[in-house]
Write an enzyme that holds these catalytic residues in place. Structure first.
Site, short mmCIF file in Angstrom:
data_model
loop_
_atom_site.label_atom_id
_atom_site.label_comp_id
_atom_site.label_asym_id
_atom_site.label_seq_id
_atom_site.Cartn_x
_atom_site.Cartn_y
_atom_site.Cartn_z
N ASP A 46 0.85 -1.19 0.00
CA ASP A 46 0.00 0.00 0.00
C ASP A 46 0.88 1.25 0.00
O ASP A 46 1.80 1.36 0.82
CB ASP A 46 -0.92 0.00 1.22
CG ASP A 46 -2.02 1.05 1.10
OD1 ASP A 46 -3.03 0.75 0.44
OD2 ASP A 46 -1.85 2.15 1.64
N ASN A 54 -2.94 12.91 -4.21
CA ASN A 54 -4.19 13.29 -4.88
C ASN A 54 -4.66 14.68 -4.45
O ASN A 54 -5.05 15.50 -5.28
CB ASN A 54 -5.29 12.27 -4.56
CG ASN A 54 -5.29 11.12 -5.55
OD1 ASN A 54 -4.91 11.29 -6.70
ND2 ASN A 54 -5.69 9.95 -5.09
N ASP A 63 -2.73 9.35 -10.66
CA ASP A 63 -2.76 8.29 -11.68
C ASP A 63 -1.35 8.00 -12.21
O ASP A 63 -1.00 6.84 -12.46
CB ASP A 63 -3.66 8.68 -12.85
CG ASP A 63 -5.15 8.61 -12.47
OD1 ASP A 63 -5.43 8.19 -11.33
OD2 ASP A 63 -5.99 8.97 -13.31
N GLU A 89 -4.79 2.50 -3.78
CA GLU A 89 -3.34 2.51 -3.93
C GLU A 89 -2.75 1.22 -3.41
O GLU A 89 -1.64 1.19 -2.91
CB GLU A 89 -2.75 3.74 -3.22
CG GLU A 89 -2.98 3.80 -1.72
CD GLU A 89 -4.30 4.44 -1.31
OE1 GLU A 89 -5.24 4.49 -2.14
OE2 GLU A 89 -4.38 4.88 -0.15
#
Ligand code: C2E
Ligand code: C2E
Length: 175
Positions: A46, A54, A63, A89
């Site tokens: 993770d 973000n 992205d 993620e």
């Protein structure tokens, strides 16, 4: 494969196996491993503080990070290993025929590669720049301790991942 089948199996952002397809591929490997009694490991990865990427840099930057991590996994892990994206993620890797000590070494190799990653981005003003300092936490579960059932392996890897997060992130924890 026809496009509709590819898109049902692959995650469109990263090209990796999606959760459902990974589950199927991993189950096949696990039943083979159970029959042969070969050691198998599951790595759950993770990205640390991904929400900040973000929130601060925007979803396109997020992205780009996911695509860069997917590419890193594809080029740092053997072709026979099963790499997937679990959404968000979170990434997952099944390592067939791998001893626990090897699995830990591979997880550390992946963790170090993520920490060394430089993701090319473009600022709002159109200037190229690199995002550095990304890290990931990784939980590892092995068939030796948790058997050959995918749900038990994933649950154990998930607990180990939480422990890695709790101990400060950018860490590998063995379940
Ligand atoms: P090493 O890097 O210390 O890896 C030790 C063992 O961990 C390998 O033994 C293998 O059983 C396992 N292992 C390491 N990375 C992976 C992986 O990405 N996927 C899987 N499934 N298993 C992995 P092995 O195969 O006897 O290799 C011995 C040594 O040969 C490796 O030691 C490494 O130094 C080298 N080597 C083998 N294949 C490659 C490769 O494709 N690239 C590089 N750079 N070195 C390799
Ligand atoms: P591959 O087996 O699909 O491995 C892809 C990449 O995963 C390797 O790229 C390497 O970055 C990593 N990797 C895989 N296994 C190991 C390992 O045991 N130790 C370490 N440290 N890294 C590993 P790389 O090194 O550029 O190799 C590209 C391809 O070349 C490999 O694809 C494999 O097909 C072949 N290759 C390289 N070294 C060896 C080797 O020692 N033995 C064998 N049988 N093939 C090798």
């Amino acid at each position: 494969l026809p496009q509709w089948r590819r898109s049902a199996q692959r995650d469109s952002k990263t090209g990796l196996a999606n959760a459902m397809y990974w589950d199927r591929l991993a189950s096949v490997e696990l039943s083979r491993a159970r029959e042969r009694r070969t050691s198998t490991a599951v790595l759950l990865l993770d990205m640390d503080h991904f929400k900040r990427v973000n929130d601060d840099l925007g979803h396109l930057a997020g992205d780009s990070v996911l695509a860069a991590v997917a590419l890193l996994l594809r080029t740092n892990i053997r072709r026979g290993d099963v790499v997937g994206r679990f959404g968000g993620e979170e990434f997952v890797i099944l390592l067939p025929a791998t001893e626990p000590a090897e699995a830990e070494a591979i997880a550390q190799r992946v963790r170090r590669s993520v920490a060394a990653l430089r993701v090319p981005l473009t600022t709002a003003e159109g200037q190229p720049h690199e995002l550095v300092g990304l890290t990931a936490s990784i939980g590892v579960a092995t068939s030796q301790r948790f058997g050959y059932e995918l749900p038990s392996l994933l649950a154990a890897a998930d607990s180990a991942l939480l422990a890695a997060k709790g101990s400060g992130r950018n860490l590998v924890t063995m379940a």
